[in-house]
Design a protein around this motif. Structure first.
Motif, mmCIF file in Angstrom:
data_model
loop_
_atom_site.group_PDB
_atom_site.id
_atom_site.type_symbol
_atom_site.label_atom_id
_atom_site.label_comp_id
_atom_site.label_asym_id
_atom_site.label_seq_id
_atom_site.Cartn_x
_atom_site.Cartn_y
_atom_site.Cartn_z
ATOM 1 N N LEU A 227 30.994 40.673 35.659
ATOM 2 C CA LEU A 227 29.974 40.036 36.491
ATOM 3 C C LEU A 227 29.969 38.524 36.263
ATOM 4 O O LEU A 227 29.927 37.726 37.200
ATOM 5 C CB LEU A 227 28.601 40.631 36.139
ATOM 6 N N TYR A 228 30.067 38.159 34.973
ATOM 7 C CA TYR A 228 30.133 36.733 34.631
ATOM 8 C C TYR A 228 31.344 36.096 35.311
ATOM 9 O O TYR A 228 31.253 35.030 35.927
ATOM 10 C CB TYR A 228 30.229 36.585 33.105
ATOM 11 N N GLU A 232 31.414 33.091 38.206
ATOM 12 C CA GLU A 232 32.061 31.800 37.955
ATOM 13 C C GLU A 232 33.185 31.540 38.956
ATOM 14 O O GLU A 232 33.352 30.424 39.435
ATOM 15 C CB GLU A 232 32.647 31.755 36.538
ATOM 16 N N MET A 233 33.937 32.583 39.251
ATOM 17 C CA MET A 233 35.135 32.401 40.079
ATOM 18 C C MET A 233 34.794 32.293 41.558
ATOM 19 O O MET A 233 35.329 31.454 42.260
ATOM 20 C CB MET A 233 36.068 33.600 39.848
ATOM 21 N N PHE A 234 33.930 33.169 42.016
ATOM 22 C CA PHE A 234 33.687 33.245 43.462
ATOM 23 C C PHE A 234 32.273 32.844 43.849
ATOM 24 O O PHE A 234 31.944 32.776 45.033
ATOM 25 C CB PHE A 234 33.902 34.679 43.979
ATOM 26 N N SER A 237 27.546 37.420 42.996
ATOM 27 C CA SER A 237 26.961 38.083 41.832
ATOM 28 C C SER A 237 26.682 39.560 42.080
ATOM 29 O O SER A 237 25.825 40.149 41.446
ATOM 30 C CB SER A 237 25.695 37.359 41.394
ATOM 31 N N LYS A 238 27.414 40.140 43.013
ATOM 32 C CA LYS A 238 27.244 41.563 43.231
ATOM 33 C C LYS A 238 28.599 42.232 43.083
ATOM 34 O O LYS A 238 29.547 41.903 43.811
ATOM 35 C CB LYS A 238 26.708 41.767 44.653
ATOM 36 N N ILE A 255 37.438 47.567 40.423
ATOM 37 C CA ILE A 255 36.419 46.520 40.507
ATOM 38 C C ILE A 255 36.333 46.034 41.950
ATOM 39 O O ILE A 255 37.309 45.519 42.493
ATOM 40 C CB ILE A 255 36.787 45.306 39.616
ATOM 41 N N ASP A 256 35.164 46.178 42.558
ATOM 42 C CA ASP A 256 34.946 45.637 43.903
ATOM 43 C C ASP A 256 33.916 44.522 43.803
ATOM 44 O O ASP A 256 32.959 44.632 43.037
ATOM 45 C CB ASP A 256 34.347 46.710 44.833
ATOM 46 N N ILE A 257 34.130 43.446 44.583
ATOM 47 C CA ILE A 257 33.062 42.446 44.652
ATOM 48 C C ILE A 257 32.490 42.466 46.060
ATOM 49 O O ILE A 257 33.197 42.788 47.024
ATOM 50 C CB ILE A 257 33.526 41.013 44.285
#
Ligand code: DAH
Length: 339
Positions: A227-228, A232-234, A237-238, A255-257
């Motif tokens: 999550l961190y 930071e990258m994109f 926060s979900k 892992i899906d964002i």
């Protein structure tokens, strides 16, 4: 008249005085605002028609001879002056320096390294030409295990034990074999798969592997770390961890964002769902720890692996993975402003 001009041409050609004053006089005489050429051009209208052509040619010759003379002698004089000091004329404009640019994959890789180093991860590397043990067997993928088919492998023909690594998970194994916990490391690198090249997949690409081994590491630690990273990258926060299967982790997840559905590109890259898969992860399987000389009763840990091209394509809205390998400067130059 024409003969007179021809004589001037000869005189101008013969002029060879190498000093500033004489040169200036020469310039005024021929090229000045009240100079000879000015006069001759004014004369042009009085020249009989049948002579106009020749007259025009000779005065033009005279003009270029005079101009050329001024230019060459001026340059010679300047060079001489420069030669007096080692550096020449320091006030002259410098040669333009063409700046290069980093490759977008290197940029994204460095960003990932920065993000993880902030929370104590170091960077480790392993060989691209791997053996069966590090790429498969130690990762709970013994010979004939059906999951080996998940990754089409390039083998070295004369030695089936040697292959081009299909993932950076091989570096986990090497790192655990050579380091005692606590371990916090990321391993970026190039990987190879025997796949047809298309806009979405390539036979060469980059991954980054993450490994965290310590006492009492839990799935919650894994989720918070990811999550961190995505924050930071994109700036998103979900995230969602979708149950999956990898032989080297138990339990495993994909892992899906949540990327959103604001633009048409969002629809395209998320296939209309808003969610996007960026990698795999899980709790390191106790068998893998054992294979690497770490006691699974004492230590636990998590691991994850992500595709760097995937991330770069998302961040920079690049529609075709082949762009990364073609070295087209028109593409690469667009990353000049990023550091
Ligand atoms: N090695 C996997 C692949 O290339 C990605 C991966 C999945 C790495 C889960 C991991 C993990 O470390 O825990 O498809």
């Amino acid at each position: 008249m024409i003969d007179k001009i021809k004589q001037h041409i000869e005189e101008a050609q013969a002029f060879n005085e190498k000093n500033k004053e004489a040169l200036e006089q020469f310039r005024i005489k021929y090229l000045g605002s009240k100079g000879l050429l000015k006069e001759l051009f004014a004369e042009f209208k009085n020249v009989p028609n049948e002579q106009k052509k020749e007259f025009g040619q000779v005065i033009n010759t005279l003009k270029s001879v005079a101009e050329e003379k001024v230019k060459t002698i001026q340059e010679e004089l300047e060079n001489k002056e420069e030669a007096k000091g080692i550096y020449g004329d320091l006030s002259r404009p410098g040669e333009p320096i063409v700046l290069g640019s980093r490759h977008p994959i290197a940029l994204v890789k460095n960003q990932i390294i920065d993000i993880f180093s902030t929370i104590g991860f170091n960077v480790s590397e392993g060989p691209e030409i791997e053996d069966d043990w590090h790429n498969f067997t130690a990762l709970n993928l013994p010979e004939y295990h059906p999951a080996r088919d998940m990754q089409d492998t390039f083998f070295i023909q004369t030695n089936p034990d040697i292959l081009l690594r299909t993932h950076t998970s091989s570096v986990q194994v090497r790192y655990m074999e050579n380091n005692k916990p606590p371990i916090r490391t990321i391993s970026p690198g190039r990987v190879f798969r025997n796949e047809a090249v298309s806009a979405r997949s390539h036979c060469i690409f980059h991954q980054v592997e993450g490994l965290y081994i310590d006492k009492d590491v839990s799935f919650a630690d894994l989720k918070q770390t990811l999550l961190y990273f995505t924050k930071e990258m994109f700036g998103k926060s979900k995230i969602r961890l979708r149950p999956s299967y990898f032989p080297f982790t138990e339990p495993s997840a994909e892992i899906d964002i949540y990327w959103g559905l604001k633009t048409e590109t969002d629809y395209k890259i998320t296939k209309g769902t808003g969610w996007l898969e960026i990698g795999g992860c899980g709790m390191v399987d106790p068998n893998v720890l054992k294979n690497c000389g770490i006691n699974p009763d004492e230590f636990s840990g998590f691991a994850f692996g992500m595709g760097i091209e995937r991330i770069a394509m998302l961040l920079h809205q690049i529609g075709d993975i082949r762009m990364f390998f073609e070295n087209d400067v028109r593409f690469l130059e667009q990353f000049k402003s990023s550091i």
